[in-house]
Enzyme design. Structure first.
Site, mmCIF file in Angstrom:
data_model
loop_
_atom_site.group_PDB
_atom_site.id
_atom_site.type_symbol
_atom_site.label_atom_id
_atom_site.label_comp_id
_atom_site.label_asym_id
_atom_site.label_seq_id
_atom_site.Cartn_x
_atom_site.Cartn_y
_atom_site.Cartn_z
ATOM 1 N N GLY A 145 -3.449 147.294 -38.057
ATOM 2 C CA GLY A 145 -4.694 147.772 -37.451
ATOM 3 C C GLY A 145 -5.849 146.873 -37.834
ATOM 4 O O GLY A 145 -6.488 147.089 -38.862
ATOM 5 N N VAL A 202 -12.340 147.357 -37.491
ATOM 6 C CA VAL A 202 -13.306 147.235 -38.588
ATOM 7 C C VAL A 202 -12.755 147.697 -39.940
ATOM 8 O O VAL A 202 -12.892 147.001 -40.952
ATOM 9 C CB VAL A 202 -14.643 147.932 -38.195
ATOM 10 N N MET A 203 -12.076 148.846 -39.969
ATOM 11 C CA MET A 203 -11.608 149.378 -41.262
ATOM 12 C C MET A 203 -10.456 148.544 -41.827
ATOM 13 O O MET A 203 -10.442 148.181 -43.003
ATOM 14 C CB MET A 203 -11.171 150.839 -41.105
ATOM 15 N N GLY A 204 -9.492 148.251 -40.964
ATOM 16 C CA GLY A 204 -8.306 147.523 -41.415
ATOM 17 C C GLY A 204 -8.647 146.150 -41.976
ATOM 18 O O GLY A 204 -8.229 145.793 -43.086
ATOM 19 N N LYS A 242 -6.004 154.051 -34.520
ATOM 20 C CA LYS A 242 -6.587 155.259 -33.946
ATOM 21 C C LYS A 242 -5.699 156.460 -34.273
ATOM 22 O O LYS A 242 -4.475 156.388 -34.099
ATOM 23 C CB LYS A 242 -6.678 155.055 -32.432
ATOM 24 N N ALA A 243 -6.330 157.549 -34.735
ATOM 25 C CA ALA A 243 -5.537 158.737 -35.094
ATOM 26 C C ALA A 243 -4.881 159.329 -33.851
ATOM 27 O O ALA A 243 -5.377 159.178 -32.739
ATOM 28 C CB ALA A 243 -6.454 159.767 -35.748
ATOM 29 N N ASN A 247 -8.275 158.714 -39.640
ATOM 30 C CA ASN A 247 -8.813 160.080 -39.731
ATOM 31 C C ASN A 247 -7.863 161.050 -39.053
ATOM 32 O O ASN A 247 -8.203 161.672 -38.052
ATOM 33 C CB ASN A 247 -10.188 160.140 -39.061
ATOM 34 N N LYS A 294 -10.382 164.810 -46.991
ATOM 35 C CA LYS A 294 -11.248 163.907 -46.216
ATOM 36 C C LYS A 294 -11.950 164.680 -45.090
ATOM 37 O O LYS A 294 -13.127 164.453 -44.814
ATOM 38 C CB LYS A 294 -10.422 162.746 -45.645
ATOM 39 N N GLU A 348 -20.442 166.112 -44.869
ATOM 40 C CA GLU A 348 -21.303 165.014 -44.375
ATOM 41 C C GLU A 348 -22.131 165.515 -43.177
ATOM 42 O O GLU A 348 -23.336 165.250 -43.096
ATOM 43 C CB GLU A 348 -20.385 163.855 -43.982
ATOM 44 N N TYR A 349 -21.502 166.240 -42.254
ATOM 45 C CA TYR A 349 -22.240 166.823 -41.121
ATOM 46 C C TYR A 349 -23.382 167.692 -41.651
ATOM 47 O O TYR A 349 -24.499 167.657 -41.147
ATOM 48 C CB TYR A 349 -21.324 167.725 -40.275
HETATM 49 P P1 NBP Z 1 -10.237 152.205 -34.294
HETATM 50 O O1 NBP Z 1 -10.229 153.671 -34.558
HETATM 51 O O2 NBP Z 1 -11.150 151.679 -33.267
HETATM 52 O O3 NBP Z 1 -8.724 151.775 -33.931
HETATM 53 C C1 NBP Z 1 -8.440 150.437 -33.620
HETATM 54 C C2 NBP Z 1 -7.019 150.111 -33.968
HETATM 55 O O4 NBP Z 1 -6.125 151.074 -33.389
HETATM 56 C C3 NBP Z 1 -6.623 148.757 -33.399
HETATM 57 O O5 NBP Z 1 -5.747 148.151 -34.304
HETATM 58 C C4 NBP Z 1 -5.927 149.155 -32.113
HETATM 59 O O6 NBP Z 1 -5.013 148.182 -31.679
HETATM 60 C C5 NBP Z 1 -5.187 150.367 -32.579
HETATM 61 N N1 NBP Z 1 -4.708 151.227 -31.486
HETATM 62 C C6 NBP Z 1 -5.394 151.929 -30.582
HETATM 63 BR BR1 NBP Z 1 -7.221 151.952 -30.389
HETATM 64 N N2 NBP Z 1 -4.614 152.633 -29.748
HETATM 65 C C7 NBP Z 1 -3.369 152.337 -30.150
HETATM 66 C C8 NBP Z 1 -2.106 152.742 -29.689
HETATM 67 N N3 NBP Z 1 -1.978 153.612 -28.684
HETATM 68 N N4 NBP Z 1 -1.009 152.259 -30.311
HETATM 69 C C9 NBP Z 1 -1.131 151.412 -31.349
HETATM 70 N N5 NBP Z 1 -2.323 150.984 -31.844
HETATM 71 C C10 NBP Z 1 -3.427 151.450 -31.249
HETATM 72 O O7 NBP Z 1 -10.462 151.385 -35.655
HETATM 73 P P2 NBP Z 1 -11.337 151.664 -36.946
HETATM 74 O O8 NBP Z 1 -12.732 152.052 -36.585
HETATM 75 O O9 NBP Z 1 -11.102 150.496 -37.816
HETATM 76 O O10 NBP Z 1 -10.650 152.936 -37.595
HETATM 77 C C11 NBP Z 1 -9.293 152.962 -37.984
HETATM 78 C C12 NBP Z 1 -8.950 154.370 -38.451
HETATM 79 O O11 NBP Z 1 -9.771 154.651 -39.607
HETATM 80 C C13 NBP Z 1 -9.258 155.458 -37.434
HETATM 81 O O12 NBP Z 1 -8.331 156.507 -37.562
HETATM 82 C C14 NBP Z 1 -10.627 155.932 -37.837
HETATM 83 O O13 NBP Z 1 -10.876 157.260 -37.424
HETATM 84 C C15 NBP Z 1 -10.552 155.824 -39.349
HETATM 85 N N6 NBP Z 1 -11.834 155.639 -40.032
HETATM 86 C C16 NBP Z 1 -12.825 154.903 -39.501
HETATM 87 C C17 NBP Z 1 -14.016 154.742 -40.186
HETATM 88 C C18 NBP Z 1 -15.137 153.909 -39.613
HETATM 89 O O14 NBP Z 1 -16.228 153.909 -40.230
HETATM 90 N N7 NBP Z 1 -14.920 153.188 -38.521
HETATM 91 C C19 NBP Z 1 -14.174 155.334 -41.442
HETATM 92 C C20 NBP Z 1 -13.120 156.039 -41.991
HETATM 93 C C21 NBP Z 1 -11.956 156.198 -41.275
HETATM 94 P P3 NBP Z 1 -5.472 147.076 -30.567
HETATM 95 O O15 NBP Z 1 -6.266 146.071 -31.312
HETATM 96 O O16 NBP Z 1 -4.198 146.580 -30.062
HETATM 97 O O17 NBP Z 1 -6.284 147.836 -29.544
#
Ligand code: NBP
Length: 489
Positions: free
Chosen positions: A12, A15-17, A78-79, A105, A185, A192-193
């Site tokens: 993944g 941004v997070m990964g 994505k969850a 999440n 979490k 947080e809300y």
């Molecule tokens: P996103 O939530 O935007 O997810 C992007 C990643 O999910 C990419 O690697 C994308 O692959 C992959 N993906 C998607 Br979208 N649909 C997919 C599918 N059907 N099958 C396989 N891979 C899929 O990224 P993020 O904001 O980095 O968040 C990652 C996780 O961490 C989420 O669950 C998020 O809720 C959680 N989180 C986020 C934050 C934050 O501040 N952003 C904080 C804490 C937790 P691709 O590149 O091929 O589209």
């Protein structure tokens, strides 16, 4: 044959990964990066990861072949179904004893299901909360891992190394089995809300009733951030209030007053309802966002519906003129925040008992003390309360918090009255006060509710002097004597 050199794989590259990988690399771990859209692996290796020890994979099989045993794979995608799809594909390539970690999440009920399904196949599953956003992921998030406890010794070193530190302690520890990590979490996000809504209500009063300018509100938040309210969310609110756009106009004034949500607050609210725990402040915070989204309807209603409008006098120095009210708003915010955390910990306690997770409340406060969005000085106090009494029934019963609410409550009540008389909505401030008054009330009017239920539905009631025995009365003289067993209202 590929040599197995990687300590962990991370799938993944959003941004997070990406940021977590860089963080792990900084701490000396060799990470293998992978992503559904494989071209993003090369892009990452040639940009952010250039010159590091991070390696990439061209397929899931390639990634698995590069991992040391037991293999550790972390998902940050994505969850939802994406997690299940990856788990299915990974189990076909990995071996029993290997570890799959979901850092997204995810709904804690999904994590419990996945943990059980994977345990049946011999895999160790971890669902971990990750908080702190982009910066946290890069430089030290708060991590809340739960799942199969056999996995913890294999991931502890990596997790505690990359986590934020508070007073030298990592903001990461084992939370509990099954979906406990994602549950904690979720509650974090619910709180947080609540915190965000409380600050927004304070902003509304400071602006509408005290007539403060954005820069003055920023100055007030700056002062509050040097007090018991010191926290990440007050700090960013201070900065937001003084931020000017390129045209020198405050950006906050240009932003549409319609709040979005991604669902974790709603999940917390639903869990509270399922568990019968009155997390009223979090639920009000979710509904406040829902109400805000009716922007067009609200604008129409504002022209039709009658009620008081805030009257802020035009005074030369509003900060000085309204000093007493500003101080009271601070105390109202503080007392309401104590209620919000008391409610959140009530929910964790009840759910922990229901699922047999034995959540460590003090440990959770420490995990939230740094790295995450709700990080604050206040959480250090909560840690202290649970260290003094690990089986504390309710935060409000701790001496420190009891005294803090006692010293704040007159101001809190005055602020609620001021808001009501000025027509300023304060769902979080006022619901917190209603909870406090309800919780400290030895006799609530629920006796009448019970009588009503028995009157129309023969639902029975208990008597004060014979608890555990259920009675039904023929209230009208023409009802039957049979009590109901199915129709519950
Ligand atoms: P996103 O939530 O935007 O997810 C992007 C990643 O999910 C990419 O690697 C994308 O692959 C992959 N993906 C998607 Br979208 N649909 C997919 C599918 N059907 N099958 C396989 N891979 C899929 O990224 P993020 O904001 O980095 O968040 C990652 C996780 O961490 C989420 O669950 C998020 O809720 C959680 N989180 C986020 C934050 C934050 O501040 N952003 C904080 C804490 C937790 P691709 O590149 O091929 O589209």
């Amino acid at each position: 044959m590929t040599t197995a050199t990687a300590d962990i794989a991370l799938i993944g590259l959003a941004v997070m990964g990406k940021n977590l990988i860089m963080n792990m690399n900084d701490h000396g771990f060799t990470v293998c990066a992978f992503n559904r859209t494989v071209s993003k692996v090369d892009e990452f290796l040639q940009n952010e990861a250039k010159g590091t020890n991070i390696i990439g994979a061209t397929s899931l099989a390639d990634m698995v072949s590069k991992l040391k045993r037991p293999r550790r794979v972390m998902l940050l995608v994505k969850a939802g179904s994406a997690v299940d799809d990856f788990i299915n594909n990974l189990t076909a390539l990995m071996e029993p004893g290997d570890i799959i970690i979901d850092g997204g999440n995810s709904d804690f009920n999904d994590s419990t299901r996945r943990c059980k399904e994977l345990a049946a196949k011999g895999f160790l599953y971890v669902g971990t909360g990750v908080s702190g956003g982009e910066d946290g992921a890069r430089y030290g998030p708060s991590l809340m891992p739960g799942g199969n406890p056999e996995a913890w010794p294999h991931i502890k070193d990596i997790f505690q190394s990359i986590a934020a530190k508070s007073e030298g302690e990592p903001c990461c520890d084992w939370v509990g089995s099954e979906g406990a990590g994602h549950f904690v979490k979720m509650v974090h996000n619910g709180i947080e809300y609540g915190d965000m809504q409380l600050i927004s209500e304070a902003y509304h009063l400071l602006k509408s009733v005290c007539g403060l300018s954005n820069d003055e509100i920023s100055a007030v938040f700056d002062e509050w951030n040097k007090s018991e309210l010191e926290s990440f969310l007050i700090e960013i609110s201070r900065d937001i209030m003084k931020f000017r756009d390129t045209d020198n106009v405050h950006l906050v004034d240009k932003i549409l007053d319609s709040a979005s949500q991604k669902g974790t607050g709603k999940w917390t609210g639903k869990t509270g309802l399922d568990m019968g725990i009155p997390i009223t402040l979090i639920v009000e915070a979710v509904f406040a966002r829902c109400l805000s989204s009716f922007k067009d309807e609200r604008v129409k209603a504002s022209l039709l519906l009658q009620g008081p409008k805030p009257k802020s006098e035009n005074v030369a120095n509003p900060l000085e003129h309204h000093k007493k009210l500003i101080d009271s708003i601070k105390l109202a915010l503080y007392a309401s925040k104590i209620i919000s955390y008391a409610q959140g910990f009530m929910l964790m306690r009840a759910t922990s008992q229901e699922y047999g997770w034995t959540l460590n409340m003090g440990g959770i406060s420490l995990m939230w003390r740094g790295g995450c969005i709700i990080r604050s000085v206040f959480l250090g106090r909560i840690k202290k309360a649970f260290t003094t009494n690990p089986t504390l029934d309710n935060l409000l019963l701790d001496d420190f918090f009891n005294q803090e609410v006692a010293r704040s409550q007159l101001s809190w009540r005055e602020v609620c009255c001021t808001g009501i008389m000025n027509g300023v909505p304060m769902p979080a401030f006022s619901s917190a006060l209603a909870f406090y008054d309800g919780y400290r009330c030895d006799k609530l009017p629920a006796n009448l509710l019970q009588a009503q239920r028995d009157y129309f539905g023969a639902h029975t009631y208990e008597l004060l002097d014979s608890r555990g025995q259920f009675h039904h009365t023929n209230w009208t003289g023409h009802g039957g004597t049979t009590s109901a067993s199915t129709y519950n209202v």
